[in-house]
Design a protein around this motif. Structure first.
Motif, PDB file in Angstrom:
ATOM      1  N   THR A  43       0.817  -1.220   0.000  1.00 47.09           N
ATOM      2  CA  THR A  43       0.000   0.000   0.000  1.00 47.09           C
ATOM      3  C   THR A  43       0.846   1.264   0.000  1.00 47.09           C
ATOM      4  N   GLY A  44       2.150   1.125  -0.098  1.00 49.28           N
ATOM      5  CA  GLY A  44       3.057   2.265  -0.087  1.00 49.28           C
ATOM      6  C   GLY A  44       3.696   2.449   1.282  1.00 49.28           C
ATOM      7  N   GLY A  45       4.840   3.077   1.341  1.00 49.71           N
ATOM      8  CA  GLY A  45       5.574   3.273   2.585  1.00 49.71           C
ATOM      9  C   GLY A  45       6.512   2.110   2.853  1.00 49.71           C
ATOM     10  N   ASP A  46       7.522   2.381   3.660  1.00 45.10           N
ATOM     11  CA  ASP A  46       8.511   1.346   3.981  1.00 45.10           C
ATOM     12  C   ASP A  46       7.913   0.275   4.878  1.00 45.10           C
ATOM     13  N   LEU A  47       8.385  -0.969   4.713  1.00 46.65           N
ATOM     14  CA  LEU A  47       8.001  -2.052   5.616  1.00 46.65           C
ATOM     15  C   LEU A  47       8.529  -1.718   7.010  1.00 46.65           C
ATOM     16  N   LEU A  48       7.704  -1.936   8.013  1.00 45.80           N
ATOM     17  CA  LEU A  48       7.993  -1.449   9.354  1.00 45.80           C
ATOM     18  C   LEU A  48       9.207  -2.077  10.031  1.00 45.80           C
ATOM     19  N   TRP A  49       9.379  -3.378   9.952  1.00 46.45           N
ATOM     20  CA  TRP A  49      10.394  -4.042  10.759  1.00 46.45           C
ATOM     21  C   TRP A  49      11.520  -4.639   9.920  1.00 46.45           C
ATOM     22  N   GLN A  50      11.709  -4.136   8.706  1.00 46.50           N
ATOM     23  CA  GLN A  50      12.735  -4.693   7.834  1.00 46.50           C
ATOM     24  C   GLN A  50      14.139  -4.549   8.417  1.00 46.50           C
TER      25      GLN A  50
END
Length: 168
Positions: free
Chosen positions: A133-140
């Motif tokens: 949905t857009g935006g960086d993956l949180l816990w990468q």
């Protein structure tokens, strides 16, 4: 940042780890499309204890019905928000630690990866990049074997990439 528990560089994936944790989707659709990934992990590591973690009870129950793991656990995203949740979280970590996991495979944008950090699993495979949905993956940043994804990547394709990355 949670890098203190990660070894430097990308680790080698062990041929026969004692334990493997697979983090699956919790909603019905996410759990269903996780089944082939969990089966691929089982095929890759047939002698390892396979612990399946879902962020909802229904996700865990679906994995149990599919019979794709050795142990099944629920770790809600909000596990640390209440005293009861904290006790359940601690109990789940104890059970997972008993499996002595050496590898973790996490699905697309899991919201519980960071909750597994105290286990100090040496090989942490998961998606890195942009959310569907857009935006960086949180816990990468908690992963040390990143598998690239980007906005628009099909979820099934992203799971195939995870399986391929571990040699399944």
């Amino acid at each position: 940042m949670l890098r203190w528990y990660l070894p430097a560089g990308e680790p080698e994936i062990p041929a026969e780890p004692r334990g493997v944790v697979v983090v699956t989707g919790g909603n019905l659709g996410g759990a269903i499309i996780s089944v082939p990934l969990v089966r691929a992990v089982r095929a890759r590591f047939p002698r390892s204890h396979l612990a399946v973690v879902s962020n909802t009870r229904s996700g865990r129950e679906l994995m149990e019905l599919a019979g794709v793991g050795d142990s099944f656990h629920t770790l809600p995203e909000g596990a640390l928000r209440s005293r009861g949740g904290l006790r359940g979280y601690a109990a789940t970590l104890r059970r997972l630690r008993a499996a002595r996991p050496e590898v973790m495979v996490s699905n697309f944008d899991s919201q519980v990866d960071h909750l597994l950090a105290p286990l100090r699993i040496p090989v942490r495979v998961g998606h890195a990049g942009r959310r569907a949905t857009g935006g960086d993956l949180l816990w990468q940043h908690t992963l040390n074997v990143p598998v690239p994804v980007d906005t628009g990547t099909n979820w099934l394709e992203s799971y195939r990439r995870l399986a391929e990355r571990i040699g399944a």
